[in-house]
Scaffold this active site. Structure first.
Site, PDB file in Angstrom:
ATOM      1  N   GLY A 135      14.494   2.462  32.026  1.00  0.00           N
ATOM      2  CA  GLY A 135      14.810   2.772  33.422  1.00  0.00           C
ATOM      3  C   GLY A 135      13.644   2.431  34.323  1.00  0.00           C
ATOM      4  O   GLY A 135      12.587   3.068  34.273  1.00  0.00           O
TER       5      GLY A 135
ATOM      6  N   ASP B  60      14.761  -2.357  31.575  1.00  0.00           N
ATOM      7  CA  ASP B  60      15.958  -2.034  32.344  1.00  0.00           C
ATOM      8  C   ASP B  60      16.969  -3.160  32.111  1.00  0.00           C
ATOM      9  O   ASP B  60      16.568  -4.315  31.964  1.00  0.00           O
ATOM     10  CB  ASP B  60      15.602  -1.930  33.835  1.00  0.00           C
ATOM     11  CG  ASP B  60      16.609  -1.125  34.630  1.00  0.00           C
ATOM     12  OD1 ASP B  60      17.786  -1.545  34.688  1.00  0.00           O
ATOM     13  OD2 ASP B  60      16.238  -0.084  35.201  1.00  0.00           O
TER      14      ASP B  60
ATOM     15  N   PRO C  70      23.841  10.910  37.839  1.00  0.00           N
ATOM     16  CA  PRO C  70      24.588  11.260  39.048  1.00  0.00           C
ATOM     17  C   PRO C  70      25.521  12.450  38.812  1.00  0.00           C
ATOM     18  O   PRO C  70      25.771  12.834  37.669  1.00  0.00           O
ATOM     19  CB  PRO C  70      25.400   9.982  39.324  1.00  0.00           C
ATOM     20  CG  PRO C  70      25.557   9.348  37.976  1.00  0.00           C
ATOM     21  CD  PRO C  70      24.322   9.679  37.205  1.00  0.00           C
TER      22      PRO C  70
ATOM     23  N   SER D 188      14.420  11.996  33.159  1.00  0.00           N
ATOM     24  CA  SER D 188      15.481  12.165  34.157  1.00  0.00           C
ATOM     25  C   SER D 188      15.701  13.657  34.409  1.00  0.00           C
ATOM     26  O   SER D 188      15.385  14.494  33.560  1.00  0.00           O
ATOM     27  CB  SER D 188      16.790  11.559  33.647  1.00  0.00           C
ATOM     28  OG  SER D 188      16.606  10.222  33.253  1.00  0.00           O
TER      29      SER D 188
ATOM     30  N   PHE E  56       8.246  15.665  39.420  1.00  0.00           N
ATOM     31  CA  PHE E  56       8.201  16.435  40.659  1.00  0.00           C
ATOM     32  C   PHE E  56       7.651  15.553  41.781  1.00  0.00           C
ATOM     33  O   PHE E  56       6.718  15.915  42.488  1.00  0.00           O
ATOM     34  CB  PHE E  56       7.328  17.689  40.487  1.00  0.00           C
ATOM     35  CG  PHE E  56       7.869  18.666  39.479  1.00  0.00           C
ATOM     36  CD1 PHE E  56       8.920  19.513  39.795  1.00  0.00           C
ATOM     37  CD2 PHE E  56       7.334  18.730  38.188  1.00  0.00           C
ATOM     38  CE1 PHE E  56       9.435  20.421  38.857  1.00  0.00           C
ATOM     39  CE2 PHE E  56       7.834  19.627  37.252  1.00  0.00           C
ATOM     40  CZ  PHE E  56       8.890  20.467  37.592  1.00  0.00           C
ATOM     41  N   LEU E  57       8.240  14.353  41.926  1.00  0.00           N
ATOM     42  CA  LEU E  57       7.757  13.406  42.932  1.00  0.00           C
ATOM     43  C   LEU E  57       8.513  13.600  44.242  1.00  0.00           C
ATOM     44  O   LEU E  57       9.707  13.850  44.243  1.00  0.00           O
ATOM     45  CB  LEU E  57       7.956  11.965  42.461  1.00  0.00           C
ATOM     46  CG  LEU E  57       7.375  11.578  41.094  1.00  0.00           C
ATOM     47  CD1 LEU E  57       7.673  10.127  40.789  1.00  0.00           C
ATOM     48  CD2 LEU E  57       5.885  11.848  41.063  1.00  0.00           C
ATOM     49  N   ALA E  58       7.797  13.439  45.347  1.00  0.00           N
ATOM     50  CA  ALA E  58       8.450  13.455  46.664  1.00  0.00           C
ATOM     51  C   ALA E  58       8.343  12.056  47.256  1.00  0.00           C
ATOM     52  O   ALA E  58       7.308  11.386  47.101  1.00  0.00           O
ATOM     53  CB  ALA E  58       7.764  14.466  47.583  1.00  0.00           C
TER      54      ALA E  58
ATOM     55  N   CYS F 214      18.324  14.589  45.649  1.00  0.00           N
ATOM     56  CA  CYS F 214      18.036  15.600  44.616  1.00  0.00           C
ATOM     57  C   CYS F 214      18.609  16.985  44.881  1.00  0.00           C
ATOM     58  O   CYS F 214      19.247  17.564  44.009  1.00  0.00           O
ATOM     59  CB  CYS F 214      16.527  15.738  44.430  1.00  0.00           C
ATOM     60  SG  CYS F 214      15.744  14.230  43.877  1.00  0.00           S
TER      61      CYS F 214
END
Length: 342
Positions: free
Chosen positions: A11, A36, A95, A133, A164-166, A278
């Protein structure tokens, strides 16, 4: 557990690409392969001009330029990368289901399952599998069932390592994280696998910020963190409606309560509601999990965060219509800025 020398990430999306780039930059002794099946995406990651990589995050292009072709590689050769790897990160999309049991709430795990089946078919040596994921609690159990019934005699250890990415601060979040969470099985082999991943992150993250838990706690912590943040947005939005009818100023109220150290100032910006990929997805997932265990009061509590968010969006739309004399027919409405945050 042997020293990790080769990492594969399945991915090359928003999580896999930046995370693996940071690992490659901070661990020059480890070969990192990002794979990927989307050839176009891989071509973008390999573009000679690093400004054309498929994700824009401040500082990411520079890191890719430093590492690509040295110990960071992007490819569509999934089987080859799985074979060579000591550790495999699964970083594919999860999803919300659009049909079947749990439609509209549960996470669709078909891509995760496909990854597990491919790893099971290809692997001939022992592997550590890392869930990157965002997944519903107990997914590791399903992964383990698929992987342990391969017939290849290969041993798999499964870890949970949620991101924990923004958006907009992904590189900073990876470089200087609040915490790195690693969940593993509470067996001797599970603890060794956990230590192997701890040692990777310890190349740049202080040990006291690397938290180890059991797999289930780690999986649930990601959903809970997003649910708590979304809850704050819905809470201040509920107060914004009260402010409008009482002539209070919601930004002043937010500033006043945000100054309380027990509350803090983040995620108290009243708005049209939270968007992005999210929050809604993860809360609905949490609601579905609670419902599936018969915890209806817990499910109702978290669902109210979504109800409030939907109400805020509808309220804003109604306000536009009311301002335009209750009809938008034949009128042009301009929206300046179309992102879910600045």
């Amino acid at each position: 557990m042997k020293l990790i020398k080769n990492i594969c990430c399945i991915g090359a999306g928003y999580v896999g690409g930046p995370t693996m780039t940071m690992i490659a930059a901070k661990c020059p002794h480890i070969e990192v392969n990002v794979v990927d099946i989307n050839a176009e995406r891989i071509a973008s990651w390999n573009d000679i001009n690093v400004d054309n990589i498929p994700i824009y995050e401040p500082g990411l292009s520079e890191l890719v330029a430093q590492t690509r072709g040295k110990n960071l590689f992007f490819s569509t050769e999934v089987d080859k990368a799985i074979q060579a790897a000591d550790m495999i990160f699964i970083s594919v999309n999860t999803p919300t289901k659009t049909y079947g049991v749990g439609k509209g709430m549960a996470a669709d795990l078909k891509y995760i399952e496909l990854c597990a089946r491919q790893i099971a078919a290809v692997a001939t040596t022992d592997k550590i599998i890392v869930e990157k994921s965002t997944l519903p609690v107990r997914t590791a159990e399903a992964l383990k069932r698929i992987l342990d019934n391969t017939g290849n005699g290969v041993s798999f250890e499964i870890l949970s390592n949620p991101e924990f990415l923004a958006e907009g601060t992904a590189v900073t979040d990876l470089l200087n994280p609040d915490r790195v969470l690693i969940g593993g099985e509470e067996t001797e082999r599970g603890k060794l696998a956990q230590k192997a991943l701890v040692d990777v992150y310890a190349n740049w993250v202080p040990k006291d910020r690397i938290l180890t838990t059991n797999v289930w706690s780690s999986e649930l912590s990601k959903l809970t963190a997003n649910a708590f943040l979304a809850q704050r947005v819905s809470s201040i939005n509920a107060i914004s409606e009260l402010c409008e009818v009482t002539e209070a100023d919601v930004s002043e109220v937010a500033r006043a309560i945000g100054a309380d150290s027990r509350i803090g100032s983040k995620f108290l910006k009243a708005s049209v509601g939270f968007g992005g990929s999210c929050f809604q997805k993860d809360i609905l997932n949490l609601v579905y999990i609670a419902q599936s265990y018969g915890l209806h009061e817990v499910a109702d509590y978290w669902e109210q965060v979504i109800v409030m968010n939907d109400h805020q969006k509808r309220r804003f739309a109604k306000k536009i219509v009311k301002t335009l004399f209750n009809t938008v027919s034949g009128k042009k409405i301009v929206i300046l800025g179309w992102a879910f945050k600045k």
